[in-house]
Design a protein around this motif. Structure first.
Motif, mmCIF file in Angstrom:
data_model
loop_
_atom_site.group_PDB
_atom_site.id
_atom_site.type_symbol
_atom_site.label_atom_id
_atom_site.label_comp_id
_atom_site.label_asym_id
_atom_site.label_seq_id
_atom_site.Cartn_x
_atom_site.Cartn_y
_atom_site.Cartn_z
ATOM 1 N N SER A 74 4.540 3.854 3.432
ATOM 2 C CA SER A 74 4.918 2.658 4.173
ATOM 3 C C SER A 74 5.424 3.021 5.568
ATOM 4 O O SER A 74 5.053 2.385 6.565
ATOM 5 C CB SER A 74 5.985 1.886 3.395
ATOM 6 O OG SER A 74 6.421 0.768 4.128
ATOM 7 N N ARG A 77 2.471 4.128 7.784
ATOM 8 C CA ARG A 77 1.601 3.020 8.189
ATOM 9 C C ARG A 77 2.271 2.051 9.154
ATOM 10 O O ARG A 77 1.602 1.384 9.924
ATOM 11 C CB ARG A 77 1.101 2.261 6.945
ATOM 12 C CG ARG A 77 0.155 3.079 6.077
ATOM 13 C CD ARG A 77 -1.042 3.565 6.866
ATOM 14 N NE ARG A 77 -2.029 4.241 6.047
ATOM 15 C CZ ARG A 77 -2.481 5.460 6.273
ATOM 16 N NH1 ARG A 77 -2.024 6.169 7.282
ATOM 17 N NH2 ARG A 77 -3.405 5.989 5.481
ATOM 18 N N SER A 78 3.604 1.990 9.133
ATOM 19 C CA SER A 78 4.290 1.080 10.052
ATOM 20 C C SER A 78 4.707 1.797 11.337
ATOM 21 O O SER A 78 5.263 1.188 12.238
ATOM 22 C CB SER A 78 5.518 0.463 9.373
ATOM 23 O OG SER A 78 6.464 1.473 9.080
ATOM 24 N N THR A 82 -0.912 5.093 11.601
ATOM 25 C CA THR A 82 -1.677 4.054 10.905
ATOM 26 C C THR A 82 -3.067 4.536 10.485
ATOM 27 O O THR A 82 -3.597 4.066 9.490
ATOM 28 C CB THR A 82 -1.817 2.795 11.776
ATOM 29 O OG1 THR A 82 -2.387 3.172 13.040
ATOM 30 C CG2 THR A 82 -0.464 2.144 12.016
ATOM 31 N N ASP A 83 -3.659 5.475 11.241
ATOM 32 C CA ASP A 83 -5.024 5.943 10.956
ATOM 33 C C ASP A 83 -5.073 7.286 10.240
ATOM 34 O O ASP A 83 -6.156 7.780 9.947
ATOM 35 C CB ASP A 83 -5.817 6.071 12.257
ATOM 36 C CG ASP A 83 -6.030 4.734 12.934
ATOM 37 O OD1 ASP A 83 -6.003 3.703 12.226
ATOM 38 O OD2 ASP A 83 -6.214 4.718 14.161
ATOM 39 N N GLU A 102 -2.579 1.041 -2.565
ATOM 40 C CA GLU A 102 -3.643 0.413 -1.771
ATOM 41 C C GLU A 102 -3.079 -0.665 -0.853
ATOM 42 O O GLU A 102 -3.494 -0.798 0.302
ATOM 43 C CB GLU A 102 -4.736 -0.131 -2.690
ATOM 44 C CG GLU A 102 -5.544 1.001 -3.303
ATOM 45 C CD GLU A 102 -6.542 0.552 -4.365
ATOM 46 O OE1 GLU A 102 -6.562 -0.645 -4.717
ATOM 47 O OE2 GLU A 102 -7.286 1.426 -4.852
ATOM 48 N N ALA A 103 -2.100 -1.430 -1.349
ATOM 49 C CA ALA A 103 -1.472 -2.470 -0.523
ATOM 50 C C ALA A 103 -0.746 -1.855 0.676
ATOM 51 O O ALA A 103 -0.674 -2.474 1.742
ATOM 52 C CB ALA A 103 -0.505 -3.294 -1.368
ATOM 53 N N LEU A 104 -0.237 -0.639 0.502
ATOM 54 C CA LEU A 104 0.478 0.039 1.588
ATOM 55 C C LEU A 104 -0.468 0.777 2.547
ATOM 56 O O LEU A 104 -0.033 1.285 3.567
ATOM 57 C CB LEU A 104 1.490 1.033 1.008
ATOM 58 C CG LEU A 104 2.685 0.411 0.292
ATOM 59 C CD1 LEU A 104 3.490 1.476 -0.446
ATOM 60 C CD2 LEU A 104 3.568 -0.346 1.282
ATOM 61 N N GLY A 105 -1.747 0.857 2.192
ATOM 62 C CA GLY A 105 -2.724 1.451 3.098
ATOM 63 C C GLY A 105 -3.133 2.875 2.794
ATOM 64 O O GLY A 105 -3.555 3.609 3.684
ATOM 65 N N VAL A 106 -3.036 3.279 1.518
ATOM 66 C CA VAL A 106 -3.465 4.628 1.158
ATOM 67 C C VAL A 106 -4.969 4.770 1.392
ATOM 68 O O VAL A 106 -5.726 3.806 1.255
ATOM 69 C CB VAL A 106 -3.088 4.952 -0.304
ATOM 70 C CG1 VAL A 106 -4.020 4.259 -1.298
ATOM 71 C CG2 VAL A 106 -3.048 6.444 -0.549
ATOM 72 N N SER A 107 -5.390 5.971 1.780
ATOM 73 C CA SER A 107 -6.820 6.219 2.000
ATOM 74 C C SER A 107 -7.541 6.534 0.703
ATOM 75 O O SER A 107 -8.687 6.140 0.508
ATOM 76 C CB SER A 107 -6.994 7.406 2.961
ATOM 77 O OG SER A 107 -6.219 7.219 4.117
#
Length: 132
Positions: A74, A77-78, A82-83, A102-107
């Motif tokens: 988290s 990503r914040s 982010t990438d 996945e909701a937190l942006g895991v690759s």
């Protein structure tokens, strides 16, 4: 000159894992494949470690001292990451953990135990996503 075009050398992996045996094994597997591996074991200072090491891929355990892998993800990503490709490893492979990651942006999300080939394949795939 015999020039076999390779897709470029493997890059840098930051492994954030607090279990020494697992960290040693993963680092060995990756180094044998040509990756430069740094390890970090404290969740509380993990984001600072990402800033210091500027990895191409982060391998992140879920259960860490100080701060969970979810909290670290988290924070990445914040913030400025982010990438950055993040492979999350966990012994708890429940659907709710995968959904949260996945909701937190895991690759990519992988459960322990995993095969060496699956791990290497995931890292190689994620490295192609790394911002250069």
């Amino acid at each position: 000159m015999n020039d076999h075009a390779q897709p470029g050398p493997p890059g840098r992996v930051l492994l954030i894992e607090d279990e020494p045996n697992i960290a040693t094994a993963i680092a060995f597997i990756l180094q044998r494949d040509g990756w430069r591996v740094s390890t970090h074991s404290d969740g509380a200072t993990a984001i600072d470690a990402v800033s210091r090491h500027t990895p191409d891929v982060v391998v992140l355990d879920v259960m860490l001292p100080g701060k969970s892998g979810f909290d670290i993800l988290s924070g990445l990503r914040s913030g400025d990451w982010t990438d950055l490709p993040v492979l999350m490893l966990t012994a708890k492979g429940q659907a709710k953990d995968r959904e949260r990651a996945e909701a937190l942006g895991v690759s990519r999300f992988m459960t322990k135990p995993f095969s060496n080939q699956d791990l290497l394949g995931a890292i190689r795939d994620l490295a192609t996503l790394a911002p250069r």
